[in-house]
Design an enzyme around this catalytic site. Structure first.
Site, PDB file in Angstrom:
ATOM      1  N   CYS A 141      -1.882  -3.412   6.500  1.00  0.00           N
ATOM      2  CA  CYS A 141      -2.021  -2.084   7.220  1.00  0.00           C
ATOM      3  C   CYS A 141      -3.083  -2.005   8.189  1.00  0.00           C
ATOM      4  O   CYS A 141      -3.194  -1.505   9.179  1.00  0.00           O
ATOM      5  CB  CYS A 141      -1.592  -0.874   6.563  1.00  0.00           C
ATOM      6  SG  CYS A 141      -3.029  -0.656   5.257  1.00  0.00           S
ATOM      7  N   CYS A 148       0.867  -1.119  -0.001  1.00  0.00           N
ATOM      8  CA  CYS A 148      -0.036  -0.066   0.096  1.00  0.00           C
ATOM      9  C   CYS A 148       0.964   1.294   0.098  1.00  0.00           C
ATOM     10  O   CYS A 148       2.030   1.111   0.655  1.00  0.00           O
ATOM     11  CB  CYS A 148      -1.094   0.070   1.005  1.00  0.00           C
ATOM     12  SG  CYS A 148      -0.379   0.394   2.667  1.00  0.00           S
ATOM     13  N   GLU A 149       0.494   2.107  -0.629  1.00  0.00           N
ATOM     14  CA  GLU A 149       1.134   3.685  -0.978  1.00  0.00           C
ATOM     15  C   GLU A 149       1.209   4.398   0.432  1.00  0.00           C
ATOM     16  O   GLU A 149       1.803   5.405   0.437  1.00  0.00           O
ATOM     17  CB  GLU A 149       0.817   4.153  -1.930  1.00  0.00           C
ATOM     18  CG  GLU A 149      -0.687   4.784  -2.138  1.00  0.00           C
ATOM     19  CD  GLU A 149      -1.097   5.632  -3.055  1.00  0.00           C
ATOM     20  OE1 GLU A 149      -0.402   5.523  -4.513  1.00  0.00           O
ATOM     21  OE2 GLU A 149      -2.010   6.444  -3.015  1.00  0.00           O
ATOM     22  N   HIS A 150       0.205   4.097   1.271  1.00  0.00           N
ATOM     23  CA  HIS A 150       0.057   4.977   2.604  1.00  0.00           C
ATOM     24  C   HIS A 150       1.280   4.287   3.525  1.00  0.00           C
ATOM     25  O   HIS A 150       2.030   5.201   4.174  1.00  0.00           O
ATOM     26  CB  HIS A 150      -0.967   4.799   3.279  1.00  0.00           C
ATOM     27  CG  HIS A 150      -2.269   5.258   2.281  1.00  0.00           C
ATOM     28  ND1 HIS A 150      -3.126   4.138   1.778  1.00  0.00           N
ATOM     29  CD2 HIS A 150      -2.507   6.168   1.487  1.00  0.00           C
ATOM     30  CE1 HIS A 150      -4.064   4.916   1.083  1.00  0.00           C
ATOM     31  NE2 HIS A 150      -3.743   6.142   0.700  1.00  0.00           N
ATOM     32  N   HIS A 151       1.247   2.955   3.561  1.00  0.00           N
ATOM     33  CA  HIS A 151       2.371   2.749   4.716  1.00  0.00           C
ATOM     34  C   HIS A 151       3.313   1.601   4.321  1.00  0.00           C
ATOM     35  O   HIS A 151       4.192   1.099   5.054  1.00  0.00           O
ATOM     36  CB  HIS A 151       1.355   1.594   6.045  1.00  0.00           C
ATOM     37  CG  HIS A 151       0.435   2.461   6.369  1.00  0.00           C
ATOM     38  ND1 HIS A 151      -1.039   2.253   5.819  1.00  0.00           N
ATOM     39  CD2 HIS A 151      -0.142   3.336   7.471  1.00  0.00           C
ATOM     40  CE1 HIS A 151      -1.796   3.196   6.475  1.00  0.00           C
ATOM     41  NE2 HIS A 151      -1.311   3.482   7.634  1.00  0.00           N
ATOM     42  N   HIS A 203      -5.313  -6.076   3.492  1.00  0.00           N
ATOM     43  CA  HIS A 203      -4.352  -5.192   3.712  1.00  0.00           C
ATOM     44  C   HIS A 203      -3.959  -5.468   4.902  1.00  0.00           C
ATOM     45  O   HIS A 203      -4.405  -5.116   6.072  1.00  0.00           O
ATOM     46  CB  HIS A 203      -5.239  -3.767   3.553  1.00  0.00           C
ATOM     47  CG  HIS A 203      -5.514  -3.455   2.199  1.00  0.00           C
ATOM     48  ND1 HIS A 203      -5.155  -2.203   1.219  1.00  0.00           N
ATOM     49  CD2 HIS A 203      -6.670  -4.177   1.362  1.00  0.00           C
ATOM     50  CE1 HIS A 203      -5.689  -2.262   0.255  1.00  0.00           C
ATOM     51  NE2 HIS A 203      -6.708  -3.572   0.211  1.00  0.00           N
ATOM     52  N   GLN A 226      -5.730  -0.313  -3.919  1.00  0.00           N
ATOM     53  CA  GLN A 226      -6.613  -1.339  -4.411  1.00  0.00           C
ATOM     54  C   GLN A 226      -7.244  -0.874  -5.575  1.00  0.00           C
ATOM     55  O   GLN A 226      -7.330  -1.595  -6.603  1.00  0.00           O
ATOM     56  CB  GLN A 226      -7.275  -2.177  -3.476  1.00  0.00           C
ATOM     57  CG  GLN A 226      -7.873  -3.493  -4.232  1.00  0.00           C
ATOM     58  CD  GLN A 226      -8.788  -4.168  -3.067  1.00  0.00           C
ATOM     59  OE1 GLN A 226      -8.195  -4.306  -1.943  1.00  0.00           O
ATOM     60  NE2 GLN A 226      -9.526  -4.905  -3.557  1.00  0.00           N
TER      61      GLN A 226
END
Ligand SMILES: Nc1nc2c(ncn2[C@@H]2O[C@H](COP(=O)(O)OP(=O)(O)OP(=O)(O)O)[C@@H](O)[C@H]2O)c(=O)[nH]1
Ligand SMILES: [Zn+2]
Length: 219
Positions: A181, A110-113, A179, A151
């Site tokens: 995260c 994931c691009e956030h975590h 996910h 996603q």
């Protein structure tokens, strides 16, 4: 791997473009790509930041290993979906019914975590001007999965790439993923699965086609 260091605004443009022939391999202008030594030094910084001693025996090679692993996990930045889907087979004895490859497993991040997304993709299309090798559908999933993702974007990018290359009468993509995260940190809900779909052509126009896709995926 350039996109890892691109400013967010530049990287968003790349994502919006992704899937168009020749445009989804990331490169070109942007901040200088760090050297391998700089990337390894960044890993060493993180090791110190979590409270580790990067000089201890078990960790001396870890920055090198992590950078090598990142090359593999994020190999998608150096790949181009149009090249993967380059070869269309037209001689299929007039076969024009559904082609469905389901349960294509993938790992993304994931691009956030920057922690794993573990999932499966299901891809179905109705051929119009030919078919592609079945493995190429799985390869195109990896071209986009091996990047930092949401996603939703992953689903859209796979769909756009296949539509561009194959122009099928209809295309259906479903992705089911967990996910990490949400499982390992934060809200800590293990086993929650996220489903995204993208229907185009006859799958978008005809609810019966969507139902057929769902039935074939679930049976
Ligand atoms: N829409 C979408 N959200 C995602 C995806 N992967 C992770 N997320 C979410 O991205 C959000 C980021 O939220 P932020 O509030 O900025 O970050 P955070 O403080 O770490 O959030 P928490 O995960 O709730 O602790 C979280 O809600 C994640 O669950 C994805 O593929 N799609
Ligand atoms: Zn996340």
């Amino acid at each position: 791997m350039d996109a890892v260091v691109k400013p967010l605004s530049a990287r968003k443009a790349v994502v919006a473009d992704a899937g168009k022939p020749g445009s989804d391999s990331v490169g070109g202008k942007g901040p200088r790509r760090p050297t391998r030594a700089e990337a390894e030094a960044a890993v060493e910084t993180l090791l110190r930041w979590i409270g580790e001693n990067p000089a201890r025996e078990g960790l001396v090679d870890t920055p090198r290993r992590v950078v090598k692993a990142y090359e593999e996990l994020f190999a998608g930045y150096g790949e181009n979906s149009a090249e993967v889907l380059d070869r269309v087979f037209e001689e299929v004895e007039g076969y024009s019914d559904i082609v469905l490859v389901r349960d294509i497993s993938f790992f993304s991040h994931c691009e956030h975590h920057m922690v794993p997304i573990i999932g499966k993709a299901h891809i179905a299309y109705y051929p119009a001007r030919g078919v592609v090798g079945l493995s190429k559908l799985a390869r195109v999933v990896d071209v986009f999965a091996r990047r930092l993702q949401t996603q939703e974007a992953l689903t859209a990018q796979i769909s756009d790439a296949i539509n561009d290359a194959l122009q099928p009468r209809g295309l259906a993509i479903m992705i089911e993923a967990e996910h990490m995260c949400m499982a390992m940190r934060g809200i800590q809900k293990q086993g929650a699965s996220t489903i995204t779909t993208r229907f185009s052509g006859v799958f978008a126009d005809d609810p019966a086609e969507q139902a057929r896709f769902m039935m074939l995926v679930r049976e």
